[in-house]
Structure formats: C-alpha cells, structure tokens
Design an enzyme around this catalytic site. Structure first.
Site, PDB file in Angstrom:
ATOM      1  N   HIS A 172      35.223 -86.591  72.516  1.00 24.80           N
ATOM      2  CA  HIS A 172      34.458 -85.329  72.467  1.00 24.80           C
ATOM      3  C   HIS A 172      34.663 -84.515  73.756  1.00 24.80           C
ATOM      4  O   HIS A 172      33.714 -84.226  74.497  1.00 24.80           O
ATOM      5  CB  HIS A 172      32.968 -85.612  72.239  1.00 24.80           C
ATOM      6  CG  HIS A 172      32.235 -84.446  71.635  1.00 24.80           C
ATOM      7  ND1 HIS A 172      31.206 -84.598  70.745  1.00 24.80           N
ATOM      8  CD2 HIS A 172      32.372 -83.107  71.786  1.00 24.80           C
ATOM      9  CE1 HIS A 172      30.736 -83.406  70.384  1.00 24.80           C
ATOM     10  NE2 HIS A 172      31.442 -82.483  71.017  1.00 24.80           N
ATOM     11  N   GLU A 204      28.950 -91.267  67.750  1.00 24.56           N
ATOM     12  CA  GLU A 204      29.527 -91.093  69.092  1.00 24.56           C
ATOM     13  C   GLU A 204      28.676 -91.833  70.115  1.00 24.56           C
ATOM     14  O   GLU A 204      27.487 -91.536  70.223  1.00 24.56           O
ATOM     15  CB  GLU A 204      29.614 -89.603  69.431  1.00 24.56           C
ATOM     16  CG  GLU A 204      30.617 -88.883  68.537  1.00 24.56           C
ATOM     17  CD  GLU A 204      30.823 -87.411  68.883  1.00 24.56           C
ATOM     18  OE1 GLU A 204      30.223 -86.925  69.859  1.00 24.56           O
ATOM     19  OE2 GLU A 204      31.590 -86.756  68.175  1.00 24.56           O
ATOM     20  N   ARG A 253      33.166 -81.306  64.268  1.00 26.50           N
ATOM     21  CA  ARG A 253      32.088 -82.284  64.221  1.00 26.50           C
ATOM     22  C   ARG A 253      32.507 -83.495  63.390  1.00 26.50           C
ATOM     23  O   ARG A 253      33.139 -83.341  62.335  1.00 26.50           O
ATOM     24  CB  ARG A 253      30.826 -81.685  63.579  1.00 26.50           C
ATOM     25  CG  ARG A 253      29.934 -80.930  64.551  1.00 26.50           C
ATOM     26  CD  ARG A 253      29.340 -81.839  65.628  1.00 26.50           C
ATOM     27  NE  ARG A 253      28.614 -81.117  66.650  1.00 26.50           N
ATOM     28  CZ  ARG A 253      29.131 -80.627  67.785  1.00 26.50           C
ATOM     29  NH1 ARG A 253      30.401 -80.776  68.053  1.00 26.50           N
ATOM     30  NH2 ARG A 253      28.368 -80.015  68.660  1.00 26.50           N
TER      31      ARG A 253
HETATM   32  N1  LIG Z   1      34.731 -80.562  70.234  1.00 27.21           N
HETATM   33  C1  LIG Z   1      33.965 -79.821  70.978  1.00 27.21           C
HETATM   34  O1  LIG Z   1      33.685 -80.161  72.114  1.00 27.21           O
HETATM   35  C2  LIG Z   1      33.426 -78.541  70.454  1.00 27.21           C
HETATM   36  C3  LIG Z   1      33.247 -77.446  71.321  1.00 27.21           C
HETATM   37  C4  LIG Z   1      32.711 -76.275  70.812  1.00 27.21           C
HETATM   38  C5  LIG Z   1      32.354 -76.192  69.476  1.00 27.21           C
HETATM   39  N2  LIG Z   1      32.535 -77.274  68.686  1.00 27.21           N
HETATM   40  C6  LIG Z   1      32.212 -77.203  67.259  1.00 27.21           C
HETATM   41  O2  LIG Z   1      33.185 -76.385  66.616  1.00 27.21           O
HETATM   42  C7  LIG Z   1      32.647 -75.809  65.447  1.00 27.21           C
HETATM   43  C8  LIG Z   1      32.960 -74.335  65.398  1.00 27.21           C
HETATM   44  O3  LIG Z   1      32.380 -73.658  66.483  1.00 27.21           O
HETATM   45  P1  LIG Z   1      32.464 -72.061  66.590  1.00 27.21           P
HETATM   46  O4  LIG Z   1      31.964 -71.709  67.940  1.00 27.21           O
HETATM   47  O5  LIG Z   1      33.763 -71.569  66.149  1.00 27.21           O
HETATM   48  O6  LIG Z   1      31.365 -71.666  65.525  1.00 27.21           O
HETATM   49  P2  LIG Z   1      31.267 -70.306  64.701  1.00 27.21           P
HETATM   50  O7  LIG Z   1      29.876 -70.246  64.211  1.00 27.21           O
HETATM   51  O8  LIG Z   1      31.792 -69.166  65.482  1.00 27.21           O
HETATM   52  O9  LIG Z   1      32.252 -70.559  63.469  1.00 27.21           O
HETATM   53  C9  LIG Z   1      31.987 -71.488  62.470  1.00 27.21           C
HETATM   54  C10 LIG Z   1      32.472 -70.873  61.180  1.00 27.21           C
HETATM   55  O10 LIG Z   1      32.381 -71.847  60.152  1.00 27.21           O
HETATM   56  C11 LIG Z   1      32.130 -71.139  58.972  1.00 27.21           C
HETATM   57  N3  LIG Z   1      31.694 -72.001  57.893  1.00 27.21           N
HETATM   58  C12 LIG Z   1      30.422 -72.395  57.589  1.00 27.21           C
HETATM   59  N4  LIG Z   1      30.452 -73.148  56.468  1.00 27.21           N
HETATM   60  C13 LIG Z   1      31.732 -73.227  56.068  1.00 27.21           C
HETATM   61  C14 LIG Z   1      32.377 -73.857  54.975  1.00 27.21           C
HETATM   62  N5  LIG Z   1      31.690 -74.558  54.069  1.00 27.21           N
HETATM   63  N6  LIG Z   1      33.712 -73.723  54.864  1.00 27.21           N
HETATM   64  C15 LIG Z   1      34.416 -73.014  55.763  1.00 27.21           C
HETATM   65  N7  LIG Z   1      33.854 -72.373  56.821  1.00 27.21           N
HETATM   66  C16 LIG Z   1      32.525 -72.486  56.972  1.00 27.21           C
HETATM   67  C17 LIG Z   1      31.097 -70.127  59.385  1.00 27.21           C
HETATM   68  O11 LIG Z   1      31.002 -69.084  58.453  1.00 27.21           O
HETATM   69  C18 LIG Z   1      31.627 -69.684  60.731  1.00 27.21           C
HETATM   70  O12 LIG Z   1      32.413 -68.523  60.630  1.00 27.21           O
HETATM   71  C19 LIG Z   1      31.161 -76.152  65.487  1.00 27.21           C
HETATM   72  O13 LIG Z   1      30.947 -77.296  64.697  1.00 27.21           O
HETATM   73  C20 LIG Z   1      30.919 -76.518  66.936  1.00 27.21           C
HETATM   74  O14 LIG Z   1      29.833 -77.369  67.095  1.00 27.21           O
HETATM   75  C21 LIG Z   1      33.068 -78.439  69.137  1.00 27.21           C
HETATM   76  O1  LIG Z   2      29.259 -77.964  70.153  1.00 33.38           O
HETATM   77  C1  LIG Z   2      29.660 -77.986  71.300  1.00 33.38           C
HETATM   78  O2  LIG Z   2      29.362 -77.142  72.156  1.00 33.38           O
HETATM   79  C2  LIG Z   2      30.604 -79.072  71.680  1.00 33.38           C
HETATM   80  O3  LIG Z   2      30.608 -80.088  70.750  1.00 33.38           O
HETATM   81  C3  LIG Z   2      30.477 -79.552  73.073  1.00 33.38           C
HETATM   82  O4  LIG Z   2      29.572 -80.604  73.198  1.00 33.38           O
HETATM   83  P1  LIG Z   2      29.222 -81.135  74.660  1.00 33.38           P
HETATM   84  O5  LIG Z   2      28.466 -80.055  75.345  1.00 33.38           O
HETATM   85  O6  LIG Z   2      28.426 -82.362  74.475  1.00 33.38           O
HETATM   86  O7  LIG Z   2      30.527 -81.387  75.343  1.00 33.38           O
END
Ligand SMILES: NC(=O)c1ccc[n+]([C@@H]2O[C@H](COP(=O)([O-])OP(=O)(O)OC[C@H]3O[C@@H](n4cnc5c(N)ncnc54)[C@H](O)[C@@H]3O)[C@@H](O)[C@H]2O)c1
Ligand SMILES: O=C(O)[C@H](O)COP(=O)(O)O
Length: 532
Positions: A282, A264, A235
C-alpha cells in the site's frame, strides 16, 4: 453550525506539517500511532477531532465512543476505513483530502504497469540470488497495447495521460464520467462488457463500494484475452483474490501488480508470493510530496472549518456547505426556531412532508441548510428517529438523516419574487393537515411574520426565551401579563397575530426561561414555553 475544536488525536503516521498547522492555530494535538482498537475506544472520548490515514479502522464502536467528536479527517483519499454512516448519525463531519495524493498514486500505478510487463520484480530477485537469467524474463512492449481503466476519476485520468505517452490506447468505464468527458483525455468510454475482450492491461481506480466489490472475478477473467495483465492500486476487494490466483495459475492472467489487499497486511501471502505478481505494501500515496500535501491539506481544512471560512473535503455534510458564512447564521437559527414552533403547535398530527420556499437573493443557495435547520428544530422536540434523534446531538448533518428515517420528505425551492428575503415553511401531516409559518431575519433578530396565514402586524421576535401560543379569540395584553405574573414569569413583550376564524397566534418574549408550569397562562391561551 459553529465547529469548535479544542484538541485532535492523530492515530496514524501523518507528516509533521499536520501537527504544526493545527498547533499554530491553537488546536492541541496528540499523535499516537500505536493504539489498539480497545485503546482507541478508551482514548477517543477526550477528543473533538480525529485524523487518520488508512491504517486506523474508525468503526461504529469507535465513533460512538467519541462522545465529543465533531470531525474525522482522512489525510488521503479513501474513506472506506471510516464508518461514514455511523459518523453522520452522530452528526460528525467526515472529510478527506481529495487530490492530495493523486499524482503519487497515478505514478505508482504506472510503475506497476511497466514493472509487470518487463518482469522487473522477479528479474531483480533472481539477480540478487546471483543469477544472470536473460532468457527467463522476456517481456512485452506497452506500445500499441490497450489499457482498460476502470474508474475515470482523478487517478484514472492521470494514469491514462501518462500511459498514452508509451503509445498505449486507453479505453475505460466510469458510470459518472460521460463518453464526451472521457474523450477529452483521449480515452474511449466503453461498457464493461465491451472492455473485457479488448483489454491487454486493466488498471482499477474506483472506490471499494458494493458495486465494485469483486468487480474482477472468475467470469470477468474468462471474458478477457488470455494473458491479460492487471494492476490494482485502488482498494483490496475490487479484485476477487481467489479468482486472481486461479487466473494466474491457469495463465489466463499473465501478471498482476498489487498495491492493495483485502486484508492489510495480508494474513495469507500465497498471492503475493506468486512468481507473476509484483506487490507493494500500500505504497501508492507514500511519497514525500503526497504525504506533505495531504498533511497540510487536512490540517488547513480543519482550521478553515473552525474559523468558519469554508468547508472543503467533507463527504457527509452537504447542508453545511453554505451554512458557515456569518450571513447564513441567523437564517440557520430562524429555521431551527420555525421547526420548534411547528413541533409545539402541530403535536396533533404526524408530520409527512416539509415544503420550504425561500425568497430573496441571499437565500439562493440556502435550501440545503434551511431544510436541515428546520428539521433540527422540529425533531429536537419529538421522539422521532427511532430514539436515535433523541439520543444524538441533533445538528445540520444528522437531522436530514433522521427526518428521512422517520418518513418525512423535504423540499426547498428558491423563488425570485417579492417581498424578498423571507421564508415560507409548510408542514404537512399524514392526515392532510397543513401548518404554515413565515419568517425573516432583520439584523440579529429572527422574526415571525405569520402563522397559518395570520399575519403579525409587528413581526414577533423569536430570539431568547419565548412562549408561543394559539388562542381561540383575541386576547388582551393585559390578560396575558396578569396570567404570566401569576405564573411567575417576567414578560418583556407580547406580539399577537390577527385573529381570523376564531383563531390567532402569539409570541410572548420572557426575560428568563419559564421553569415552572404555565397554568394561569394556559387558562387564557394554549401556551408552550421554549428557549430558542
Ligand atoms: N494505493 C493508494 O495508496 C491509493 C492512493 C490514493 C487513492 N487510492 C484509491 O484509488 C481509488 C481512486 O481514487 P481517486 O482519487 O481517483 O477517486 P475519484 O473519486 O476521483 O475517482 C473514482 C472514480 O471511480 C468511479 N466509479 C465509482 N463506481 C464505479 C464503478 N462501479 N465502475 C467504474 N467506476 C466507478 C467514480 O465515478 C469516480 O469517477 C480510490 O479507491 C482511492 O481510495 C489508493
Ligand atoms: O486512499 C488513499 O488515500 C490511499 O489508499 C493512501 O492510503 P494511506 O494514506 O494509508 O497511504
């Protein structure tokens, strides 16, 4: 709590499978991805459900405008674009599809890590400009380097496993993942202070929450090795973008791979345009497979909820988890009824604590919904909750929040003792007062077993329209019937508790709701009408 969904608005680009699944289950769908915030606020009152990705900002004003909203679904992982607190206060379920895009996001992270270590972005651009510059783009190997993973959840773990195949050593930090769990995927759990000087690469996989906002800042860059490389596919806002630009300019940070941004799309492209930055708009979850999965999952989760099959992916409705089954429904109702009776008969004290004991195998997992249902009933007859409780539709989602806000503590304990299958609810006042109710469920009937330890010889039925009363002496059924007739209410049954210490309680079941005053009945007993 039965959730009925007539129609759903989809306000972001979501795979067509989502529409197909909802429609084939009788839910009307409108997809409109061009709505401005003002248009969304104008449209949202028409809908029971809303499905978004990350583009739609579901702010408190959108949520409050959604007078019919029951559920907000996120076809994806991050819910930071949804004001979940505002939704909870309105009793609206917020759910995501955890895991649906994990692999795509992990692969995209690995892509960025590989790309930035070999200057792929800049080298490709230079060739497109007709140049053949082999010297300028000298890279580094990943083999033997240390990758620090901040956030060892779903994506963090998958990134660790993939990057290990390049011969990288993975270290990481996550407050909710133990060192032992982290070791199962060959990642050494370290504190952040231990991580910074050891890392050659950092990748971020946490949610954006107050604890992670600007987690990577000037101080952190200063503690890292010179030439640290960093990827953010989680994020925007987890890295302080100004600090990153400073670190890139000084060479403290050799390269950054960014998929997410504070704003964004970004208004200021200075960071994106830096020669050592590889940026994508993204795209972490933008694969055919991930989009197909999250679309299917969110639609199926909506359908399963409506059909009362299960609740999956909800982030703000713990009380609902065990409340959907047909066998839980009468207990949910009983909790509400007991809450209302307590509210009617304890008007003289300020409620501070509710202590619930649940007996019997079928109530083993009933604690969270029973607390919530008692609070729904209790609060529905009080002005508690700073006006919010009164103005919102109380339900199992928001009642615990309003109770907490009113300073009411709650506790539920399951006891494997006889007699089985019943509940005992103790309401405690700020002045040390105590009021206890016991009840049970028999088939479709909710039954009151006792009030303040005064047992009903025949348990009183609480279904339908009732009058609950407190009496200072034994009251004859004939007196009750005569008074009720004068008040113009038709009595179906009267159940009285035993009378002890000049006090007894009773339930009068009515054929229809008592619409007028119960002046005559009130000369006989302290009577309170209610439709339960
Ligand atoms: N770029 C994209 O398109 C995309 C796609 C999917 C997810 N994401 C993002 O990726 C991130 C992770 O997703 P995920 O599915 O692995 O989530 P998840 O909940 O499985 O894992 C997140 C982890 O972060 C940990 N966490 C919370 N606070 C923390 C801190 N202060 N320090 C270290 N770790 C901490 C949590 O304990 C958890 O284990 C989220 O922000 C999600 O929105 C982005
Ligand atoms: O948190 C998520 O699932 C990702 O950031 C993906 O976002 P999007 O669905 O807008 O691609």
């Amino acid at each position: 709590m039965v959730v009925q969904l007539k129609n759903v608005l989809i306000s972001d680009e979501v795979d067509p499978k989502c529409v197909q699944i909802l429609q084939s289950n009788g839910i009307e769908v409108v997809q409109n991805v061009t709505l401005s915030k003002e248009q969304l606020i104008a449209e949202i009152p028409k809908y029971d459900g809303l499905i978004v990705r990350s583009a739609t900002r579901v702010t408190a004003d959108v949520i409050n405008a959604g007078v019919n909203l029951k559920i907000i679904g996120r076809a994806g992982t991050g819910v930071d674009n949804i004001d979940a607190d505002a939704a909870t206060r309105r009793g609206i379920i917020v759910m995501n599809t955890p895991g649906g895009n994990t692999l795509s996001a992990a692969e995209h992270t690995c892509t960025l890590l590989i790309a930035l270590t070999r200057n792929l972005g800049a080298a490709s651009l230079s060739m497109k400009e007709g140049k053949w510059d082999r010297k300028k783009f000298m890279g580094t190997e990943l083999f033997g380097k240390t990758l620090a993973i901040i956030g060892l959840g779903r994506i963090g773990k998958e990134v660790a496993l993939r990057m290990q195949s390049f011969g990288m050593t993975t270290i990481g930090f996550d407050p909710l993942v133990s060192p032992a769990e982290s070791a199962t995927f060959n990642t050494e759990w370290l504190s952040l202070e231990e991580i910074w000087p050891r890392a050659d690469y950092i990748t971020l996989h946490t949610p954006l929450i107050p604890q992670t906002k600007n987690l990577i800042n000037d101080d952190v860059f200063a503690k890292c090795k010179k030439g640290i490389r960093i990827v953010n596919c989680a994020r925007g806002g987890i890295i302080d973008e100004d600090a990153l630009l400073r670190a890139l300019e000084s060479g403290q940070c050799a390269a950054a791979g960014l998929d997410v941004f504070l704003e964004e799309p970004p208004k200021d492209y200075t960071l994106v345009k830096h020669p050592n930055v590889i940026a994508t708009p993204h795209l972490g979850a933008s694969t055919i497979e991930a989009q197909s999965r999250v679309a299917e999952e969110i639609a199926q989760q909506f359908v399963d909820l409506v059909q009362g099959k299960c609740l999956f992916g909800a982030i703000n409705a713990s009380a609902l988890t065990n409340a959907l089954s047909a066998s839980s429904q009468p207990w949910v109702q009983l909790g509400e009824q007991l809450g209302r009776i307590a509210s009617l008969l304890t008007k003289d004290f300020a409620l501070k604590n509710v202590d619930i004991e649940l007996f019997g195998e079928s109530l083993k997992n009933g604690g969270s919904y029973f607390i919530a249902s008692v609070m729904v009933g209790y609060l529905s007859l009080t002005p508690l909750g700073g006006g919010d409780a009164a103005s919102s539709k109380l339900n199992l989602i928001n009642a615990p929040v309003f109770a907490k806000q009113s300073g009411i503590t709650t506790k539920a304990t399951w006891k494997n003792e006889l007699p089985a299958e019943h509940v005992k609810v103790n309401f405690q006042g700020a002045g040390g007062e105590a009021f206890e109710l016991q009840g049970t469920v028999a088939g479709k009937n909710n039954l009151l077993l006792s009030v303040q330890g005064h047992a009903f010889k025949i348990p009183a039925t609480l279904n339908g329209n009732i009058v609950v009363y407190r009496a200072q002496k034994a009251v004859s059924v004939a007196d009750v019937l005569t008074a009720a007739a004068k008040d113009g209410v038709e009595v179906v049954a009267v159940s009285a508790s035993e009378v002890k210490n000049s006090q007894g309680f009773g339930i009068i079941n009515l054929a229809s709701p008592a619409t007028g005053k119960l002046d005559n009945l009130s000369t006989v007993v302290d009577a309170h009408a209610n439709t339960l």
